[in-house]
Motif scaffolding. Sequence first.
Motif, PDB file in Angstrom:
ATOM      1  N   THR A  10       0.765  -0.907   0.004  1.00 37.34           N
ATOM      2  CA  THR A  10       0.226  -0.566   0.000  1.00 37.34           C
ATOM      3  C   THR A  10       1.369   1.115   0.448  1.00 37.34           C
ATOM      4  N   LYS A  11       0.486   2.373  -0.427  1.00 37.08           N
ATOM      5  CA  LYS A  11       1.019   3.776   0.054  1.00 37.08           C
ATOM      6  C   LYS A  11       0.411   4.644   0.462  1.00 37.08           C
ATOM      7  N   ASP A  12       1.670   5.036   1.256  1.00 36.11           N
ATOM      8  CA  ASP A  12       0.837   6.053   2.887  1.00 36.11           C
ATOM      9  C   ASP A  12       1.874   7.120   2.224  1.00 36.11           C
ATOM     10  N   ASN A  13       1.747   8.442   2.248  1.00 35.45           N
ATOM     11  CA  ASN A  13       1.854   9.802   1.879  1.00 35.45           C
ATOM     12  C   ASN A  13       3.660   9.543   1.425  1.00 35.45           C
ATOM     13  N   GLY A  14       3.100   9.043   0.618  1.00 38.24           N
ATOM     14  CA  GLY A  14       4.211   8.496  -0.917  1.00 38.24           C
ATOM     15  C   GLY A  14       4.972   8.012  -0.658  1.00 38.24           C
ATOM     16  N   ARG A  15       4.731   7.008   0.477  1.00 40.17           N
ATOM     17  CA  ARG A  15       5.906   5.563   0.408  1.00 40.17           C
ATOM     18  C   ARG A  15       4.952   4.298   1.030  1.00 40.17           C
ATOM     19  N   LEU A  16       5.908   3.563  -0.181  1.00 39.03           N
ATOM     20  CA  LEU A  16       5.602   2.288  -0.446  1.00 39.03           C
ATOM     21  C   LEU A  16       5.171   1.177   1.036  1.00 39.03           C
ATOM     22  N   ILE A  17       4.124   0.548   1.728  1.00 38.91           N
ATOM     23  CA  ILE A  17       4.651   0.153   2.813  1.00 38.91           C
ATOM     24  C   ILE A  17       4.301  -1.458   2.661  1.00 38.91           C
ATOM     25  N   VAL A  18       5.428  -3.066   2.932  1.00 39.37           N
ATOM     26  CA  VAL A  18       4.524  -3.881   2.666  1.00 39.37           C
ATOM     27  C   VAL A  18       4.159  -4.589   4.154  1.00 39.37           C
ATOM     28  N   ARG A  19       2.922  -5.022   4.677  1.00 36.44           N
ATOM     29  CA  ARG A  19       2.059  -5.519   5.133  1.00 36.44           C
ATOM     30  C   ARG A  19       1.811  -7.216   5.055  1.00 36.44           C
ATOM     31  N   ASP A  20       1.956  -8.033   6.326  1.00 37.16           N
ATOM     32  CA  ASP A  20       1.524  -9.043   6.394  1.00 37.16           C
ATOM     33  C   ASP A  20       0.086  -9.055   6.000  1.00 37.16           C
ATOM     34  N   ALA A  21       0.252 -10.080   5.209  1.00 38.20           N
ATOM     35  CA  ALA A  21      -1.450 -10.566   4.662  1.00 38.20           C
ATOM     36  C   ALA A  21      -2.311 -10.845   5.503  1.00 38.20           C
ATOM     37  N   SER A  22      -1.645 -11.671   7.077  1.00 39.60           N
ATOM     38  CA  SER A  22      -2.229 -12.377   7.944  1.00 39.60           C
ATOM     39  C   SER A  22      -2.421 -11.214   9.019  1.00 39.60           C
ATOM     40  N   THR A  23      -1.471 -10.425   9.763  1.00 36.34           N
ATOM     41  CA  THR A  23      -1.021  -9.682  11.205  1.00 36.34           C
ATOM     42  C   THR A  23      -1.605  -8.587  10.497  1.00 36.34           C
ATOM     43  N   LYS A  24      -0.930  -8.291   9.249  1.00 36.38           N
ATOM     44  CA  LYS A  24      -0.887  -6.102   9.061  1.00 36.38           C
ATOM     45  C   LYS A  24       0.364  -5.475   9.686  1.00 36.38           C
ATOM     46  N   LYS A  25       0.753  -6.234  10.146  1.00 35.36           N
ATOM     47  CA  LYS A  25       2.049  -5.179  10.724  1.00 35.36           C
ATOM     48  C   LYS A  25       3.508  -4.729   9.916  1.00 35.36           C
ATOM     49  N   ASP A  26       3.941  -4.012   9.883  1.00 32.04           N
ATOM     50  CA  ASP A  26       4.694  -3.534   8.885  1.00 32.04           C
ATOM     51  C   ASP A  26       5.693  -4.651   8.570  1.00 32.04           C
ATOM     52  N   ILE A  27       5.588  -5.437   7.355  1.00 31.24           N
ATOM     53  CA  ILE A  27       7.548  -5.597   7.138  1.00 31.24           C
ATOM     54  C   ILE A  27       8.574  -5.499   5.910  1.00 31.24           C
ATOM     55  N   THR A  28       8.206  -3.953   5.767  1.00 31.90           N
ATOM     56  CA  THR A  28       8.431  -3.683   4.288  1.00 31.90           C
ATOM     57  C   THR A  28       9.942  -3.992   4.532  1.00 31.90           C
ATOM     58  N   LYS A  29      10.534  -3.890   5.615  1.00 31.46           N
ATOM     59  CA  LYS A  29      12.721  -3.898   5.812  1.00 31.46           C
ATOM     60  C   LYS A  29      12.760  -5.415   5.125  1.00 31.46           C
ATOM     61  N   LEU A  30      11.473  -6.810   5.378  1.00 30.32           N
ATOM     62  CA  LEU A  30      12.148  -7.498   4.318  1.00 30.32           C
ATOM     63  C   LEU A  30      12.562  -7.532   3.008  1.00 30.32           C
ATOM     64  N   PHE A  31      12.386  -6.311   2.020  1.00 27.55           N
ATOM     65  CA  PHE A  31      12.075  -7.091   1.005  1.00 27.55           C
ATOM     66  C   PHE A  31      12.726  -5.155   0.460  1.00 27.55           C
ATOM     67  N   ARG A  32      13.941  -5.768  -0.738  1.00 24.36           N
ATOM     68  CA  ARG A  32      14.916  -4.469  -1.469  1.00 24.36           C
ATOM     69  C   ARG A  32      13.753  -3.464  -2.110  1.00 24.36           C
ATOM     70  N   SER A  33      13.887  -1.747  -1.936  1.00 25.24           N
ATOM     71  CA  SER A  33      12.804  -1.027  -2.412  1.00 25.24           C
ATOM     72  C   SER A  33      12.806  -1.632  -4.078  1.00 25.24           C
ATOM     73  N   SER A  34      13.627  -1.532  -4.548  1.00 20.93           N
ATOM     74  CA  SER A  34      13.046  -1.988  -6.398  1.00 20.93           C
ATOM     75  C   SER A  34      12.406  -3.170  -6.619  1.00 20.93           C
ATOM     76  N   ILE A  35      12.000  -4.089  -5.981  1.00 19.70           N
ATOM     77  CA  ILE A  35      11.164  -5.203  -5.783  1.00 19.70           C
ATOM     78  C   ILE A  35       9.711  -4.879  -5.152  1.00 19.70           C
TER      79      ILE A  35
END
Length: 378
Positions: A10-35
């Motif tokens: 999802t995009k929040d204030n211009g920043r892309l955030i990856v959230r766990d589909a189950s827990t909804k926790k922020d897991i952005t740090k697990l992925f490279r920004s390019s992917i």
Amino acid sequence: MKKIVFGTITKDNGRLIVRDASTKKDITKLFRSSIIDIAFEAGQALKFDKETGRASRINPTDIIVENIVDTAAIDADPVIQLIKTSNDIKPTELEISDIKWKYLIRSVARGKNIMMVGPAGCGKTQAAKCLPDAIKRPFFYFNLGSTQDPRATLIGNTHFKNNETMFNESAFVKAIQTENSIILLDELSRAHPEAWNILMTVLDEGQRYLRLDEDLNAPVIKVAKGVSFIATANIGTEYTSTRVLDRALMDRFEIIEVDILSLEQETTLLTKRFGKKIEAKLIEAVADIADCTRKEWRSEEGKLSTMVSTRMTVRICELLADGFTLQEAAEVAIIPFFDASGGADSERVFVKQIIQKHMDSKEQDIFNAETVEEEVNA
């Protein structure tokens, strides 16, 4: 522990955030920004394999959402919190295992019916009476073993006054209408069968009502929310005045067996209550006498048909605290409970032998030729 993590972007204030589909926790740090950027532009989701450390783009339809327990909701449940802290509110004078105290707390907090079974004097009633103070609930006590008129005790009385028929409801009727109350039905195994019949609908989870009369149009009293019934029962051949409990009645309870205390537990309990009034040596003697009778009572080929209960050890210590000697206390608080028939082989003589081991000198011999002769001639 999950090996595969699925993430939605999802995009929040211009920043892309990856959230766990189950827990909804922020897991952005697990992925490279390019992917993350590529997946977002393509309308895709992400997958991360914790074992290999590799990330990949997937279709949103390939996401597997696990059923996640809402720990926050559980922690917010006041009953769960009460159960977690059950040992913190366990009375110091009560000797009952932590797991059974926890089960007792949980059952009452959930409005369940509990039947506490065990030998006489093992602490069933005391445990039940400790609960209301521990969890701050209204408490009502009814001794069904001494009830002569079950209908009057559990429902009420009808009488004539000023040429009119009047009905006075019982204290039991008032008790079951008190929310979150604990109602102790003491000595249920000694109750009249009519009392059991009256209680059938009261104790049934699917009914929970008391009909004031057998007439179909008679008033019906509903059991209030959160009311828990605790019954005590002596089950065994040595209790001659008890009745075999109806299976349908027993099925309405969750059963808790109250254990007979070990030597260490008995000593600890008596020390807590009488440690400042009685010498430790005397307390240990009382606990040991009780323990010896219990072991003999439990044995398949034991010589005793009953035992020294915790109620009896407390009674003995009360006498010791009032200045009685161990011999005197034993003579009035232990000996009368054991059968004297059989002479030198009687239960009473056997118990006297156990007690004699704790006498200070031979001058205090309570098991001598004269005593044996008395037992033989009894």
